[in-house]
Design a protein around this motif. Sequence first.
Motif, PDB file in Angstrom:
ATOM      1  N   ASN A 167       0.831  -1.196   0.000  1.00 24.03           N
ATOM      2  CA  ASN A 167       0.000   0.000   0.000  1.00 24.03           C
ATOM      3  C   ASN A 167       0.869   1.249   0.000  1.00 24.03           C
ATOM      4  O   ASN A 167       2.095   1.162  -0.006  1.00 24.03           O
ATOM      5  CB  ASN A 167      -0.894   0.007   1.248  1.00 24.03           C
ATOM      6  N   ALA A 186      -9.990   0.349   0.951  1.00 22.11           N
ATOM      7  CA  ALA A 186     -10.268   1.645   1.587  1.00 22.11           C
ATOM      8  C   ALA A 186      -9.885   1.530   3.054  1.00 22.11           C
ATOM      9  O   ALA A 186     -10.028   0.464   3.660  1.00 22.11           O
ATOM     10  CB  ALA A 186     -11.748   2.001   1.468  1.00 22.11           C
ATOM     11  N   TYR A 194     -18.735   2.788   1.050  1.00 18.74           N
ATOM     12  CA  TYR A 194     -17.861   1.886   0.318  1.00 18.74           C
ATOM     13  C   TYR A 194     -18.676   1.090  -0.715  1.00 18.74           C
ATOM     14  O   TYR A 194     -18.320   1.025  -1.904  1.00 18.74           O
ATOM     15  CB  TYR A 194     -17.266   0.968   1.382  1.00 18.74           C
ATOM     16  N   ASP A 211      -2.283   3.888  -5.378  1.00 20.24           N
ATOM     17  CA  ASP A 211      -2.753   5.080  -4.681  1.00 20.24           C
ATOM     18  C   ASP A 211      -2.777   6.313  -5.579  1.00 20.24           C
ATOM     19  O   ASP A 211      -3.150   7.395  -5.137  1.00 20.24           O
ATOM     20  CB  ASP A 211      -1.871   5.343  -3.453  1.00 20.24           C
ATOM     21  N   GLY A 266      -5.740   7.583  -1.345  1.00 23.69           N
ATOM     22  CA  GLY A 266      -6.767   7.095  -2.255  1.00 23.69           C
ATOM     23  C   GLY A 266      -6.797   7.875  -3.561  1.00 23.69           C
ATOM     24  O   GLY A 266      -6.375   9.028  -3.647  1.00 23.69           O
ATOM     25  N   THR A 318      -1.527  -2.159  -4.067  1.00 24.95           N
ATOM     26  CA  THR A 318      -2.689  -1.289  -3.911  1.00 24.95           C
ATOM     27  C   THR A 318      -2.326   0.090  -4.450  1.00 24.95           C
ATOM     28  O   THR A 318      -1.564   0.823  -3.819  1.00 24.95           O
ATOM     29  CB  THR A 318      -3.089  -1.199  -2.422  1.00 24.95           C
ATOM     30  N   ARG A 360      -6.885   1.851  -4.322  1.00 25.88           N
ATOM     31  CA  ARG A 360      -7.335   2.469  -3.077  1.00 25.88           C
ATOM     32  C   ARG A 360      -8.339   3.547  -3.449  1.00 25.88           C
ATOM     33  O   ARG A 360      -8.010   4.486  -4.198  1.00 25.88           O
ATOM     34  CB  ARG A 360      -6.174   3.074  -2.299  1.00 25.88           C
ATOM     35  N   ILE A 361      -9.555   3.408  -2.970  1.00 24.53           N
ATOM     36  CA  ILE A 361     -10.623   4.327  -3.370  1.00 24.53           C
ATOM     37  C   ILE A 361     -10.925   5.317  -2.244  1.00 24.53           C
ATOM     38  O   ILE A 361     -10.474   5.152  -1.112  1.00 24.53           O
ATOM     39  CB  ILE A 361     -11.900   3.548  -3.769  1.00 24.53           C
ATOM     40  N   ARG A 362     -11.642   6.355  -2.624  1.00 27.19           N
ATOM     41  CA  ARG A 362     -12.029   7.410  -1.681  1.00 27.19           C
ATOM     42  C   ARG A 362     -13.557   7.503  -1.638  1.00 27.19           C
ATOM     43  O   ARG A 362     -14.129   8.376  -2.299  1.00 27.19           O
ATOM     44  CB  ARG A 362     -11.475   8.761  -2.139  1.00 27.19           C
TER      45      ARG A 362
END
Lengths: 465, 465
Positions: free
Chosen positions: A113, A216, A235, A135, A190, A133, A159-161
């Motif tokens: 990450n 997340a 999410y 970013d 994210g 992951t 990686r989502i927001r």
Amino acid sequence: MAVQTLLDECLSIRGGRLFIEECDADELARRFGTPFTVMSEDQLRRNARRYRREFEARWPAGPVVVLASIKANFALATRWILSQEGLGCDTFGAGELHAALEGGVAPDRISVNGAIKDQPLIEAAVRAGARITLDSTAELALVREAARRLGRRATIRFRIRPDFSTLTEPTDWYEEPTPIAEATRLYKAGIPTEDVIELGRRALQMPEIDLAGVHAHIGRHTNRTEQWPPIIAAYGGLLAGLRDAWNGWTPRELNLGGGYPVPRDPFGRGLARLQGPPRTAPDVSEYAGVVTASLMSTLQQHGFSLRGLRLEIEPGRGVYGDAGVHLATVRNLKAVDSPAPHRWVETDTSDMFLPDVVWEHNRWTAIVANKADRPSSIVADIVGLTCQPDRIVPLASLPEVQPGDSIAFLDTGAYQDGLACNFNALPRPGMVLVTGDRAEWIKRPETVADIFRRDVVPLRLTARQ
Amino acid sequence: MAVQTLLDECLSIRGGRLFIEECDADELARRFGTPFTVMSEDQLRRNARRYRREFEARWPAGPVVVLASIKANFALATRWILSQEGLGCDTFGAGELHAALEGGVAPDRISVNGAIKDQPLIEAAVRAGARITLDSTAELALVREAARRLGRRATIRFRIRPDFSTLTEPTDWYEEPTPIAEATRLYKAGIPTEDVIELGRRALQMPEIDLAGVHAHIGRHTNRTEQWPPIIAAYGGLLAGLRDAWNGWTPRELNLGGGYPVPRDPFGRGLARLQGPPRTAPDVSEYAGVVTASLMSTLQQHGFSLRGLRLEIEPGRGVYGDAGVHLATVRNLKAVDSPAPHRWVETDTSDMFLPDVVWEHNRWTAIVANKADRPSSIVADIVGLTCQPDRIVPLASLPEVQPGDSIAFLDTGAYQDGLACNFNALPRPGMVLVTGDRAEWIKRPETVADIFRRDVVPLRLTARQ
């Protein structure tokens, strides 16, 4: 037989003395020389098993993978223990990936990450077969390049927001009440949603890339489980949006990050608005229950199938925190009557070695290890030895103490060692591992020579004038 | 010829690029590899000379000794520079005493301060011939013992606790307005007045002990010089009390500690109540003027003779702060529109390497080194690369930046390196010294191997199951 009181699964008071597993804490203090941190191997194993058990029991749909956050404690020995327990690893950057691989983690249980991954890190991750992951949008091209060069297919997640604006309760991080929504909005991590939609379209066209899922993480903002349903709803909503944007793509893997307190939860108790009697955080079973139920419900509501879905969680302090006890020795007592009475118990450690006193406004539970059953009779600041105010536990209730007494700061197994520094040119403490009645160094203490090892003095400066 | 703008004595903008002395900051960033801290040798020398000059000019009564606080920067090369300039050294603990002696400080210009000095430290101090500033009653016996054993007379001073309750203005340290009086009341340092009176009676009987003077330090609480007259009045009042208690004893040495800002003063600007346009701190000459005038006046008022009185001051950030520039590289840009617009400039450094962002709520001045004359057109958080929020400069006004641009954080020469940690298993940055157009490492950057050098893994953990 001496009276024995259990404080938790790893700590007990026997004949008035604090024990960590079968080790007398005060004897450890004398044998190894304070300050240092004790990690309980047995407690680490119990925590690892508990996280696996509680989540696996509630997530029958597919595998559960507990990716312990190595940032919380990157001692290699503690990592080997978790590897033996089948835990994967959340890593960040080259140092943490190194520690995971050196610490015996199966590469397919490693998630790389973190912000700003560079080409060498991404190449190392692809070579190892770790999941990556992403970013930022810039990282996709780097992964593709590495996968091509190495002739492998790389497994990635974004990686989502999610939009957390419904989280109106205050975070424990800040002095002034600040909604979690605002703290997460300002958090850089994210890929912005507009970007992730476009990035996914591209990734799904790339034969070198396997877009396996999403990640997340919002971290620990409160010890109440009420935060989780709205987090997970946000999410799920974003996941549904991505599915629609990506021609029906569905994730094989969902990673919900970490962010769960230790039972005695010292976090934020230094803040005026969070003071009061010690709060006990809910058990992991409650956390696992709320998280899995919310997740099943939101995914089903959006029409996702759960079958085979891999659920990942990344506990950090939850796994390491209460397995650690920091030991110090009382070196001096000080009291003033004027302008107002105040007492200090001066120890040989520092908030520089327990820095969540500052970063997280923590108030550790402190126990005088060799007087653990004596009633409290004084109120004093337990302070460290630096030239800073160094108030490790302000206004602690303690029995009468003397120089030579040992003080144990509980729940200090997560984050403190990695955040420790050499302020005042102080050597950083070592780490001792105990299991049963056995105790040994797993990280040797620094020496003064260690601190100056990187110094280079140009000759012109030392020549006589 | 390119346009040249002077930012201060050591920084200029030439043809749109930031220079540190005669070195192009962006070229330094590429040559040495960010992140790292640049120390300007020339600026260190100017600061050292300025402190000496401004105090010596205003204190004709006796010698002035500037004991630079090595805690602010314990790189040996920077210490050698100050030793060449005739500065003494305020030290704390075994590590700092080692650095002072290795850094060329004349032993009679070393003061060994700090809480909880143990026998080995006190013995090392007596052996070296350093002055020892006692911080507790327990230390007197240790000094006497060491002096006897070594056959020397030890020079000591007492760290005293004057009554600062008239200091009602708020300290810059805390979010909530807190009077300096309250912050100093809770500060552990110094021997309580009742104890010091008794201790002095005993010390003055001991042939092995030379009680030369007293020490007081309250640190930097505000950048206004108005705090100094009441501080020094309290100091003078306590001195008069000690003289009366000790049969007319008078000090040969007075040490007023440190606590003075750098000109651009970033301290506390992260606090809501201290935000606003950047504040310029008063010049050292104003500080020296207020301090010396107050001291002469209060001593004369209490009937002390000033003749031959040695005046010591212990500047830390005042000497080192603006001689340091931390360099980073922009690695990624990020922007969101929802739920509200926000931008991030992601760099390869961290608030873990610039921790006064957290400890002191600092707001460093940030300059895009290769675009130093471009007008600001965006507002963005300059963030670091860890998994924390890592907001080094929130809401900075910047020109349009691209990945690869270099960012300079000014005034980072004091405290940041000593407070840096290995969070996220990140290797700590090195330090480069520049003078004129010459630049060289004075502290090499850490490697990942350095971080794990102290690890020990018990064999039972790595054996196959």
